[in-house]
Enzyme design. Structure first.
Site, PDB file in Angstrom:
ATOM      1  N   SER A  53      -0.147  -4.224  -7.373  1.00  0.00           N
ATOM      2  CA  SER A  53       0.530  -5.438  -7.824  1.00  0.00           C
ATOM      3  C   SER A  53      -0.365  -6.619  -7.464  1.00  0.00           C
ATOM      4  O   SER A  53      -1.522  -6.646  -7.886  1.00  0.00           O
ATOM      5  CB  SER A  53       1.919  -5.527  -7.180  1.00  0.00           C
ATOM      6  OG  SER A  53       2.621  -6.657  -7.634  1.00  0.00           O
ATOM      7  N   ASP A 106       7.440  -1.477  -4.683  1.00  0.00           N
ATOM      8  CA  ASP A 106       7.320  -0.534  -5.793  1.00  0.00           C
ATOM      9  C   ASP A 106       6.211   0.479  -5.483  1.00  0.00           C
ATOM     10  O   ASP A 106       5.139   0.112  -5.024  1.00  0.00           O
ATOM     11  CB  ASP A 106       7.013  -1.290  -7.090  1.00  0.00           C
ATOM     12  CG  ASP A 106       7.183  -0.436  -8.332  1.00  0.00           C
ATOM     13  OD1 ASP A 106       7.812   0.637  -8.243  1.00  0.00           O
ATOM     14  OD2 ASP A 106       6.699  -0.854  -9.397  1.00  0.00           O
ATOM     15  N   HIS A 133       1.182  -4.411 -11.865  1.00  0.00           N
ATOM     16  CA  HIS A 133       2.009  -5.564 -12.227  1.00  0.00           C
ATOM     17  C   HIS A 133       1.085  -6.768 -12.346  1.00  0.00           C
ATOM     18  O   HIS A 133       0.731  -7.374 -11.354  1.00  0.00           O
ATOM     19  CB  HIS A 133       3.051  -5.860 -11.160  1.00  0.00           C
ATOM     20  CG  HIS A 133       3.913  -4.712 -10.805  1.00  0.00           C
ATOM     21  ND1 HIS A 133       4.496  -4.595  -9.576  1.00  0.00           N
ATOM     22  CD2 HIS A 133       4.312  -3.616 -11.495  1.00  0.00           C
ATOM     23  CE1 HIS A 133       5.213  -3.488  -9.521  1.00  0.00           C
ATOM     24  NE2 HIS A 133       5.108  -2.872 -10.675  1.00  0.00           N
TER      25      HIS A 133
END
Length: 190
Positions: free
Chosen positions: A13, A133, A40
């Site tokens: 991310s 995540d 992400h």
């Protein structure tokens, strides 16, 4: 004896673009497995992300698309706005189901799907990021007999994601980013 691994699943991310550049630049050109990254990025332009990564990667970089099979020696990046899945037939599938942990694509969804399709033949890698995540998905990979690799949190641009992965799943290998590609080369090329 080396473990049989069919796929390398990667999640990152915040700070992920730089981390992926470093990882992909360090891979041996003979790397025999597909590598599939969920990152992400906050951008809808995955083709631009693939183009940027291809500048430093030693392997070809493509966007993962519906019904294609990940090929050995290639890097795939999940498209934005969809969860990336791997079917039991070995092909990618895209899902517009609800966000998981505020993310779509979700690293947890990808890791869970890849380990369900491949069993213990997945190596999961969690890199820098600002949320948790990937932690639960990495735990599934380990539970099914796969390999868990986590970037050393103190080495990550943002340590939340690797720290969460270590707390939820532990790791077979916890290393600074610069040592992850050499590890993959030793495990799967040499």
């Amino acid at each position: 004896m080396k473990r049989r691994i069919d796929l390398v699943a990667i999640g990152c991310s915040a700070g992920g673009l730089r981390a992926l550049h470093t990882l992909f630049a360090g891979l041996d050109r003979r790397f025999p497995l597909p590598l599939v990254a969920v990152c992400h990025t906050g951008s809808d332009d995955v083709s631009l992300l693939c183009e940027l990564l291809a500048r430093s990667a030693t392997l070809p970089v493509d966007e993962a698309t519906e019904r294609t099979s990940p090929l050995p020696g290639r890097i795939y990046v999940a498209p934005s706005g969809y969860h990336l899945l791997l079917g039991r037939d070995g092909r990618f599938a895209l899902s517009a189901e609800a966000r998981v942990g505020f993310a779509r694509p979700s690293i947890d969804v990808w890791f869970e799907s890849a380990s369900a399709a491949c069993g213990g033949r997945v190596a999961g890698i969690v890199l820098t990021g600002a949320n948790s995540d990937g932690a639960d998905g990495l735990a599934r990979i380990r539970e099914r007999g796969g390999i868990a690799i986590v970037q050393e949190p103190s080495d990550a641009e943002v340590d939340v994601m690797p720290a969460a992965a270590l707390a939820a799943a532990g790791a077979d290998h916890c290393l600074p980013l610069a040592q992850i590609a050499p590890l993959l080369n030793r495990l799967f090329v040499e």
